[in-house]
Every structure is written in structure tokens, then in C-alpha cells.
Design an enzyme around this catalytic site. Structure first.
Site, PDB file in Angstrom:
ATOM      1  N   ASP A  91       0.816  -1.209   0.000  1.00  0.00           N
ATOM      2  CA  ASP A  91       0.000   0.000   0.000  1.00  0.00           C
ATOM      3  C   ASP A  91       0.852   1.262   0.000  1.00  0.00           C
ATOM      4  O   ASP A  91       0.531   2.261  -0.655  1.00  0.00           O
ATOM      5  CB  ASP A  91      -0.893  -0.025   1.251  1.00  0.00           C
ATOM      6  CG  ASP A  91      -2.228   0.661   1.019  1.00  0.00           C
ATOM      7  OD1 ASP A  91      -2.424   1.210  -0.074  1.00  0.00           O
ATOM      8  OD2 ASP A  91      -3.059   0.643   1.930  1.00  0.00           O
ATOM      9  N   TRP A 153      -0.460   8.739   5.609  1.00  0.00           N
ATOM     10  CA  TRP A 153      -0.123   7.531   4.869  1.00  0.00           C
ATOM     11  C   TRP A 153       1.317   7.075   5.046  1.00  0.00           C
ATOM     12  O   TRP A 153       1.724   6.073   4.473  1.00  0.00           O
ATOM     13  CB  TRP A 153      -0.384   7.764   3.376  1.00  0.00           C
ATOM     14  CG  TRP A 153       0.075   9.122   2.895  1.00  0.00           C
ATOM     15  CD1 TRP A 153      -0.730  10.216   2.689  1.00  0.00           C
ATOM     16  CD2 TRP A 153       1.405   9.557   2.588  1.00  0.00           C
ATOM     17  NE1 TRP A 153       0.021  11.297   2.280  1.00  0.00           N
ATOM     18  CE2 TRP A 153       1.340  10.917   2.208  1.00  0.00           C
ATOM     19  CE3 TRP A 153       2.651   8.922   2.593  1.00  0.00           C
ATOM     20  CZ2 TRP A 153       2.454  11.672   1.838  1.00  0.00           C
ATOM     21  CZ3 TRP A 153       3.782   9.670   2.237  1.00  0.00           C
ATOM     22  CH2 TRP A 153       3.665  11.019   1.865  1.00  0.00           C
ATOM     23  N   LYS A 177     -10.268   7.619  10.741  1.00  0.00           N
ATOM     24  CA  LYS A 177     -10.270   7.734   9.277  1.00  0.00           C
ATOM     25  C   LYS A 177      -8.846   7.670   8.765  1.00  0.00           C
ATOM     26  O   LYS A 177      -8.067   8.598   8.917  1.00  0.00           O
ATOM     27  CB  LYS A 177     -10.913   9.039   8.792  1.00  0.00           C
ATOM     28  CG  LYS A 177     -11.245   8.921   7.295  1.00  0.00           C
ATOM     29  CD  LYS A 177     -11.216  10.217   6.533  1.00  0.00           C
ATOM     30  CE  LYS A 177      -9.844  10.726   6.182  1.00  0.00           C
ATOM     31  NZ  LYS A 177      -9.136   9.954   5.139  1.00  0.00           N
ATOM     32  N   LEU A 181      -4.804   7.074   0.718  1.00  0.00           N
ATOM     33  CA  LEU A 181      -3.679   6.470   0.002  1.00  0.00           C
ATOM     34  C   LEU A 181      -3.267   5.123   0.604  1.00  0.00           C
ATOM     35  O   LEU A 181      -2.634   4.316  -0.074  1.00  0.00           O
ATOM     36  CB  LEU A 181      -2.481   7.424  -0.007  1.00  0.00           C
ATOM     37  CG  LEU A 181      -2.703   8.721  -0.782  1.00  0.00           C
ATOM     38  CD1 LEU A 181      -1.525   9.663  -0.584  1.00  0.00           C
ATOM     39  CD2 LEU A 181      -2.921   8.439  -2.255  1.00  0.00           C
ATOM     40  N   SER A 231      -0.660  17.246   7.057  1.00  0.00           N
ATOM     41  CA  SER A 231      -0.040  18.484   6.593  1.00  0.00           C
ATOM     42  C   SER A 231      -0.539  19.701   7.366  1.00  0.00           C
ATOM     43  O   SER A 231      -1.631  19.690   7.930  1.00  0.00           O
ATOM     44  CB  SER A 231      -0.303  18.664   5.107  1.00  0.00           C
ATOM     45  OG  SER A 231      -1.679  18.873   4.898  1.00  0.00           O
ATOM     46  N   GLU A 252      -0.352  17.054  14.828  1.00  0.00           N
ATOM     47  CA  GLU A 252       1.059  16.761  14.560  1.00  0.00           C
ATOM     48  C   GLU A 252       1.262  17.017  13.074  1.00  0.00           C
ATOM     49  O   GLU A 252       0.721  16.297  12.238  1.00  0.00           O
ATOM     50  CB  GLU A 252       1.344  15.309  14.943  1.00  0.00           C
ATOM     51  CG  GLU A 252       2.789  15.091  15.303  1.00  0.00           C
ATOM     52  CD  GLU A 252       3.631  14.773  14.100  1.00  0.00           C
ATOM     53  OE1 GLU A 252       3.839  15.677  13.246  1.00  0.00           O
ATOM     54  OE2 GLU A 252       4.081  13.630  14.001  1.00  0.00           O
ATOM     55  N   GLU A 385       8.522  21.946   3.717  1.00  0.00           N
ATOM     56  CA  GLU A 385       8.585  20.483   3.810  1.00  0.00           C
ATOM     57  C   GLU A 385       8.475  19.862   2.414  1.00  0.00           C
ATOM     58  O   GLU A 385       7.506  20.094   1.692  1.00  0.00           O
ATOM     59  CB  GLU A 385       7.431  19.993   4.692  1.00  0.00           C
ATOM     60  CG  GLU A 385       7.452  18.513   4.956  1.00  0.00           C
ATOM     61  CD  GLU A 385       6.441  18.095   6.023  1.00  0.00           C
ATOM     62  OE1 GLU A 385       5.246  18.379   5.858  1.00  0.00           O
ATOM     63  OE2 GLU A 385       6.862  17.483   7.027  1.00  0.00           O
TER      64      GLU A 385
HETATM   65  P1  NAI Z   1      -3.136  15.698   4.261  1.00  0.00           P
HETATM   66  O1  NAI Z   1      -2.760  16.442   5.488  1.00  0.00           O
HETATM   67  O2  NAI Z   1      -4.095  16.355   3.353  1.00  0.00           O
HETATM   68  O3  NAI Z   1      -3.754  14.278   4.668  1.00  0.00           O
HETATM   69  C1  NAI Z   1      -3.651  13.710   5.956  1.00  0.00           C
HETATM   70  C2  NAI Z   1      -5.011  13.150   6.369  1.00  0.00           C
HETATM   71  O4  NAI Z   1      -5.958  14.207   6.418  1.00  0.00           O
HETATM   72  C3  NAI Z   1      -5.582  12.122   5.398  1.00  0.00           C
HETATM   73  O5  NAI Z   1      -6.263  11.112   6.124  1.00  0.00           O
HETATM   74  C4  NAI Z   1      -6.573  12.937   4.602  1.00  0.00           C
HETATM   75  O6  NAI Z   1      -7.622  12.166   4.069  1.00  0.00           O
HETATM   76  C5  NAI Z   1      -7.104  13.878   5.650  1.00  0.00           C
HETATM   77  N1  NAI Z   1      -7.700  15.112   5.127  1.00  0.00           N
HETATM   78  C6  NAI Z   1      -7.368  15.817   4.014  1.00  0.00           C
HETATM   79  N2  NAI Z   1      -8.160  16.893   3.877  1.00  0.00           N
HETATM   80  C7  NAI Z   1      -9.014  16.883   4.925  1.00  0.00           C
HETATM   81  C8  NAI Z   1     -10.075  17.732   5.338  1.00  0.00           C
HETATM   82  N3  NAI Z   1     -10.426  18.823   4.643  1.00  0.00           N
HETATM   83  N4  NAI Z   1     -10.740  17.430   6.467  1.00  0.00           N
HETATM   84  C9  NAI Z   1     -10.403  16.344   7.202  1.00  0.00           C
HETATM   85  N5  NAI Z   1      -9.421  15.495   6.851  1.00  0.00           N
HETATM   86  C10 NAI Z   1      -8.730  15.756   5.734  1.00  0.00           C
HETATM   87  O7  NAI Z   1      -1.788  15.287   3.532  1.00  0.00           O
HETATM   88  P2  NAI Z   1      -1.576  14.664   2.052  1.00  0.00           P
HETATM   89  O8  NAI Z   1      -2.378  15.419   1.055  1.00  0.00           O
HETATM   90  O9  NAI Z   1      -1.743  13.211   2.126  1.00  0.00           O
HETATM   91  O10 NAI Z   1      -0.035  14.999   1.826  1.00  0.00           O
HETATM   92  C11 NAI Z   1       0.355  16.299   1.441  1.00  0.00           C
HETATM   93  C12 NAI Z   1       1.607  16.727   2.168  1.00  0.00           C
HETATM   94  O11 NAI Z   1       1.355  16.758   3.560  1.00  0.00           O
HETATM   95  C13 NAI Z   1       2.799  15.816   2.033  1.00  0.00           C
HETATM   96  O12 NAI Z   1       3.500  16.054   0.873  1.00  0.00           O
HETATM   97  C14 NAI Z   1       3.574  16.180   3.269  1.00  0.00           C
HETATM   98  O13 NAI Z   1       4.349  17.322   3.032  1.00  0.00           O
HETATM   99  C15 NAI Z   1       2.522  16.484   4.289  1.00  0.00           C
HETATM  100  N6  NAI Z   1       2.275  15.353   5.195  1.00  0.00           N
HETATM  101  C16 NAI Z   1       2.780  15.389   6.454  1.00  0.00           C
HETATM  102  C17 NAI Z   1       2.618  14.305   7.294  1.00  0.00           C
HETATM  103  C18 NAI Z   1       3.168  14.301   8.654  1.00  0.00           C
HETATM  104  O14 NAI Z   1       3.372  13.238   9.226  1.00  0.00           O
HETATM  105  N7  NAI Z   1       3.380  15.422   9.265  1.00  0.00           N
HETATM  106  C19 NAI Z   1       1.930  13.095   6.865  1.00  0.00           C
HETATM  107  C20 NAI Z   1       1.376  13.181   5.536  1.00  0.00           C
HETATM  108  C21 NAI Z   1       1.571  14.278   4.752  1.00  0.00           C
HETATM  109 MG    MG Z   2      -1.430   2.847  -1.783  1.00  0.00          MG
END
Ligand code: NAI
Ligand code: MG
Length: 494
Positions: A91, A153, A177, A181, A231, A252, A385
Site C-alpha cells: 500500500d 499515509w 479515518k 492512500l 499536513s 502533529e 517540507e
Molecule cells: P493531508 O494532510 O491532506 O492528509 C492527511 C489526512 O488528512 C488524510 O487522512 C486525509 O484524508 C485527511 N484530510 C485531508 N483533507 C481533509 C479535510 N479537509 N478534512 C479532514 N481530513 C482531511 O496530507 P496529504 O495530502 O496526504 O499529503 C500532502 C503533504 O502533507 C505531504 O506532501 C507532506 O508534506 C505532508 N504530510 C505530512 C505528514 C506528517 O506526518 N506530518 C503526513 C502526511 C503528509
Molecule cells: Mg497505496
């Protein structure tokens, strides 16, 4: 492989019978589909969690009883490590040995919070000494209620554990949730909960998209607490939505974590920890030390050795023997990282090594281990980042300069310092504004220790006892001693 939602102890299709693709980043092929949770599904899940909290047995059990179920969950996960790790590789793309680590840590996290659940029976209540002897007081810790957890993810099952284990230990019920991905291992947690005898409705899992299922969870009025890893922009949206109902939030959000390397450190050690700090998990790590400041006398030597070793990293399929760098999680993430490298070039950074897609691996979401030298201090690659196997390096001359450059960031999740001078290392560790400070290393993470960021890297701490406190309210119970004098309105004037 699971493909349905886990709501109120049952495996159910989404209300619209809708599903979405699960993709293997090794070859971008769709190998599975899972239910696409709708706002209605989220509503059903939240209502199940609410009922389980308000009228179910979970929060009324002793900590010892909850610990028994958490330990069963831990043991079931541990016994299934190989299968779960392979699901994670398929995955997410990460190399198998790292996925095995994740699953072992996931089981360890459930064991750790089982112990803390048990301890709540002993230290969950505290007598408070009052200055007034007509009253007695105690502080009682209680579960905060229904928790909504939204996870990313990069460590799919482990990030679930960091929220599910402490929330359940506290006596909360919840809706989880996972990221669209990487939904597979989070759904497996439902099967683990079922097999361990977790009462129905306590843990509900809704796979789905962020703006759809995620947003519905964040906005649901019956949710008491939100826990998010992901993010910064999504975290900011979540916090704004939480404001309406004054939901508690813990966030976080990653960052741009610096590492400061002093010239008294052996170069081979420096190279090892810089590499672990940025290439582990493809650099898709919230705490990755992605900005490295190196003291001038060893700068060229370190960058030279680093380039040699980066070129030797075995890149390939996460299940192939010896591979240390797999594909990034998705085509979108690959494009984002390649675009960042191109931007860095335009902004004046020197690509020391890497910068492209490894030859022969074009069909997957791969990016070469990349070193960018001398990016301008105000450039995008130095300040934002990237979330991929891309490290930026710059030289420095004095300790004060290094500390100032390291702290010159809106983020503050982690930082590292390397020096043979332990007094200096400690001094610098204290001067850096970040929640996690590594001395002579980078990345090792322990369930017992607090995890979280300063500044825009987040709010609150996960792991350790801090992680449990995220899911606890504090209630004071104050009792009047009726044998003592009192009377404000009904004074005896006689
Ligand atoms: P994202 O922050 O959008 O996704 C993280 C989680 O939030 C996922 O489960 C997603 O479905 C959920 N999400 C997205 N939009 C939402 C909303 N409006 N309301 C509630 N939940 C929502 O991150 P994404 O798009 O997967 O990755 C984008 C960038 O974020 C990456 O390139 C990286 O720079 C950063 N990132 C940072 C992480 C960390 O551990 N600090 C982990 C993942 C991504
Ligand atoms: Mg996958």
C-alpha cells in the site's frame, strides 16, 4: 484484504455502495478497492461511538479490564506481523524491514497503553489539599468522550496505533479515518478489535477521502476531540472547524527539521545519521532532518562522502532483498517531490547527487536519493517540507549562527545536533525551538517519550503519558463537610 467499513461492530459497505482504488506505488497498479465512506457513513460511525460511550460498558470498565483487551489486540497484531507488514509494503511502498518495525512498534504501543490503562486505576484520582478545611477535594481523570482520529499515509498502522491505543486506554470511543492512500492496515485494526473482544461501537473505522469523510468527521457535533497527523494546511482547516463546537484538538503537522553538525564529530557517524535522518521511509517522515547545517572545516568532506553513500542506496521493490529505499506513496507525491527539486535548481541550489527518477524504475513512484547544496536561505526547498528523499545541506561557521539558522523556521517538530563535545551538544539542544531533540543521532522514536512540535508543527504531545492525557478530561469533585460552619443566606442570627 478488507474492503468494507467497520461501524458499530459490523463490516458494512458505504451507503452509496461507492469504493475507491488502492494503488501499489511500485507499479502504479490498482490491486484492490475499498469502501468510500460518505458523510452519512461518518454520521453512523460517530453515532455508534456516541452510543458506545454514553451507554456501553467500555468507559465503565476498570483500567485493568480495558488493559486486558488492549493486550489481546497487541498480541494479535504481533502474531500477524509478517502479513500486516507485507500489506503495508504493497500500500505504501516502504521496504519490508521498515514495515516490520512499524508493526512491531504498533503492537508495542498497544502494550504500553495497556500498562497505562491499568495504572489509571491507581493514579487516576488525586486528593487535592485545600486551604479551607470545610471542604475536601479530589481531581478525577475521565475519558474525554468520542474521539475522531485522522491519520496520514507514511506510517499507516503505526499512526493509527498512536491514537487508537491511548484513546481506548483512556476509555474513549472513537472513529478512525485512515488516509485514502493507505487504508488497508487501519481496516485490519477493526478485525483485531473484533477478535480481541472490544465492545461494539468503541472503535469505528471509516475509509474515505479527506474533504469528504474527513471533513464530515471534523465537523460532526457529537465528536468531543479531534486528533490529527498530516499536513499543516489540513491541520489549520481542522482547527478552524473544531472552533465552532470548541472540540479539543491535538495536531502533529510535520516540519522542516534541522540538524547541526559540528566538526568534532567523526565523518562516518555524521554520514550515517544524516542518511537515516532523510532517507529512512523514503524521507516521508514528519520529523525528517531535511536541513543539515555542517561546520565549515568538514563541509566538503561530509557532502562528498554523503554523495558517495547516497548513490549506493539499494532502491527497488519494498519486498526485494536488501532494498533500503522504496517508491514514494503515490504518483502525486512523486510529482510533488520532483517539482520541489526542480524549484530548488531554479532557486540556485546545487544538485550534488540524485534529482531524478532512478533508471529502470520509471514504472513506479520512485525518486533518487537527492542532495541539494547551498540552497539560498529564503528558497522554497530550504524553508518548506518536501516530504521525500531530499536533503538540503549548508555550511556554517559559528555555533550562534547555526542555532539562529536552525531556529529560523515557522516549524519546530524535531532537531538534531552532532558533536563530540557533550556540553556543547546539550547547550545547543536546549537552544533549539523544537519538541524533539536528538543528540548524536536522528529519528529513533520511543513509545515512552513525548512526541510533538513547537510553533506550526502542532499542538499537544502524543506518546508516553502525554499521549494518554490527550484523551482524558479532569474533573474536580469538591465536598462540603456538613459538620463545619457555613451560612451565607440562611445565617442563624439568634
Ligand atoms: P493531508 O494532510 O491532506 O492528509 C492527511 C489526512 O488528512 C488524510 O487522512 C486525509 O484524508 C485527511 N484530510 C485531508 N483533507 C481533509 C479535510 N479537509 N478534512 C479532514 N481530513 C482531511 O496530507 P496529504 O495530502 O496526504 O499529503 C500532502 C503533504 O502533507 C505531504 O506532501 C507532506 O508534506 C505532508 N504530510 C505530512 C505528514 C506528517 O506526518 N506530518 C503526513 C502526511 C503528509
Ligand atoms: Mg497505496
Amino acid at each position: 484484504m478488507r474492503d468494507t467499513l467497520f461501524i458499530d461492530g459490523k463490516w458494512v459497505a458505504s451507503t452509496g455502495a461507492d469504493s475507491f482504488d488502492v494503488t501499489d506505488p511500485w507499479n502504479r497498479e490498482v490491486f484492490h478497492r475499498v469502501a468510500r465512506g460518505s458523510p452519512d457513513d461518518v454520521d453512523a460511525a460517530v453515532r455508534a461511538a456516541r452510543r458506545a460511550f454514553d451507554t456501553g460498558p467500555w468507559r465503565r470498565m476498570s483500567g485493568l479490564e480495558r488493559a486486558g483487551i488492549l493486550r489481546k489486540m497487541a498480541d494479535l497484531i504481533a502474531a500477524d506481523t509478517d502479513r500486516l507488514a507485507r500489506l503495508e509494503v504493497r500500500d505504501n511502498g516502504k521496504p519490508l524491514p521498515e514495515a516490520i518495525w512499524d508493526i512491531e512498534d504498533t503492537a508495542g504501543c498497544f502494550h504500553f497503553y495497556a500498562d497505562l490503562a491499568e495504572r489509571l486505576d491507581v493514579d487516576g484520582e488525586q486528593e487535592i489539599a485545600l486551604t479551607h478545611d470545610s471542604f475536601s477535594c479530589k481531581a478525577v481523570r475521565e475519558p474525554v468522550g468520542v474521539a475522531g482520529a485522522i491519520i496520514p499515509w507514511n506510517f499507516p498502522m503505526l499512526m493509527a496505533a498512536w491514537k487508537v491505543a491511548p484513546a481506548l486506554a483512556a476509555g474513549c470511543t472513537m472513529v478512525l479515518k485512515p488516509s485514502e492512500l493507505t487504508p488497508l492496515t487501519a481496516l485490519e485494526l477493526g478485525a483485531v478489535a473484533e477478535a480481541a473482544g472490544l465492545p461494539r461501537g468503541v472503535l469505528n473505522i471509516v475509509s474515505g477521502f479527506g474533504p469528504e469523510a474527513g471533513q464530515a468527521l471534523v465537523e460532526h457535533p457529537l465528536v468531543d476531540k479531534l486528533a490529527f497527523t498530516g499536513s499543516m494546511p489540513t491541520g489549520a482547516k481542522l482547527m478552524a472547524a473544531a472552533a465552532r463546537d470548541i472540540k479539543a484538538v491535538s495536531l502533529e503537522l510535520g516540519g522542516k527539521s534541522p540538524m547541526i553538525v559540528f566538526a568534532d564529530t567523526p565523518i562516518e557517524e555524521v554520514v550515517e545519521w544524516i542518511m537515516f535522518g532523510i532517507f529512512w521511509n523514503q524521507g516521508e517522515v514528519c520529523s525528517a532532518t531535511s536541513r543539515v547545517l555542517i561546520e565549515k572545516p568538514i563541509y566538503d568532506a561530509v557532502v562528498g562522502r554523503l554523495a558517495e553513500e547516497a548513490q549506493k542506496i539499494p532502491v527497488g521493490h519494498g519486498l526485494a532483498d536488501g532494498v533500503l529505499l522504496g517508491p514514494l506513496v503515490s504518483s502525486a507525491q512523486q510529482e510533488k517531490v520532483l517539482a520541489a527539486i526542480a524549484r530548488g535548481r531554479d532557486e540556485g541550489a546545487r544538485v550534488v547527487t540524485g534529482g531524478g527518477v532512478p533508471a529502470g524504475l520509471e514504472k513506479g513512484c520512485f525518486v533518487e536519493p537527492t542532495i541539494l547544496a547551498d540552497a539560498p536561505l529564503d528558497s522554497w526547498v530550504w524553508t518548506e517540507e518536501i516530504f521525500g528523499p531530499v536533503v538540503c545541506v549548508r555550511p556554517f561557521e559559528t555555533e550562534a549562527e547555526a542555532v539562529a539558522l536552525a531556529n529560523d523556521s515557522p516549524f519546530g517538530l524535531a532537531a538534531a545536533v552532532m558533536s563530540a563535545d557533550t556540553v556543547r551538544a546539550e547547550r545547543v539542544a536546549r537552544a533549539l525551538r523544537a519538541g524533539i531533540l536528538w543528540v548524536n543521532c536522528s529519528q529513533p522514536t520511543f513509545t515512552e517519550a513525548p512526541w510533538g512540535g513547537y510553533k506550526r508543527s502542532g499542538i499537544g504531545r502524543e506518546l508516553g503519558e502525554w499521549g494518554l492525557n490527550n484523551y482524558l478530561e479532569v474533573k474536580q469533585i469538591t465536598a462540603y463537610d456538613r459538620s463545619k460552619p457555613w451560612g451565607w443566606y440562611l445565617k442563624d442570627d439568634a
